[in-house]
Write a protein that holds these residues in place. Sequence first.
Motif: not given
Length: 325
Positions: A85, A126, A325
Amino acid sequence: MEVKVFAEVQLPQQRVYSSGVCFPLVLAPNPSSHVPYSFSEAIRAHNPWLQSRLHDAGAILFRGFSVKTASDFNDVVEAFGFDELPYVGGAAPRTKVVGRVFTANESPPDQKIPFHHEMAQVPEFPSKLFFFCEVEPGSGGETPIVLSHVVYERMKERHPDFVQQLEEHGLIYTRILGEDDDPSSPIGRGWKSTFLTKDKTIAEERAARLGTKLEWFDDGVKTVMGPIPAIKIDQSRNRKVWFNSMVAAYTGWDDARNDPVKAVTFGDGSPLPAQIIFDCQKILEEECAAIPWQKGDILLLDNCAVLHSRRSFDQPRRILASLCK
């Protein structure tokens, strides 16, 4: 599946809930295992099991494995297979180290960082966080963690009307950013670093994607984020979680540019009651687990399930981080 590589160990700082879940789960090398795995290979071989354990516990501390450098840590992060991320919209001053690895918040050691979910003030946050202890603190410097659904349940019990207002209106976060990073501030990330550009037009576009409004000054910019939900439903566990940076903003977004009392409001713009925020801060401290760092430790957090913070410390201390992510 029988897993011989990892051994679950108990530490006195863990919390044990009535369900039998230990928080955080602590895994060490199994001394009876003779499987010739490296740590990264063991993660790849047992990834579904590890992710299942993370789902149960919310946090895993890996202790005693051969992880010595930032590159070793990057290999561990890669082994889990989570997508990276980009750190767009976050407040903490950070420096890239190697690969997907950054420094954790670089603010001065005497400053505490209050409890928060990483990047809870923006829509793209995240799902997983990694922390790595490259240099253990001289003293202090723990990263306390707390289960978000426990905080929600306690706040709902003690302040039901306040929680209802949060659920109805959400929160608005306001922060003033300079052009460049200010390492003296825990929220000192400048707008160029925040939006990963020196172009104001591109910054506007990236802010808009995050639902953030920008008001430019000669030497910086005011960011207004929200209204954004303060309570979320953890879909994978089917429970509500206290997913916000309310306490962090109200008590910690304090520097030469920012007044923390003005940093966060209800989503309708009305001010938050200070006594309830400080009571929430007390609940967070009561419910947290704070395990002293040891060199080589890796802490993996489910960002939806767990809030984290940082205690002040005596140097040296170097904690690295990676967002997924």
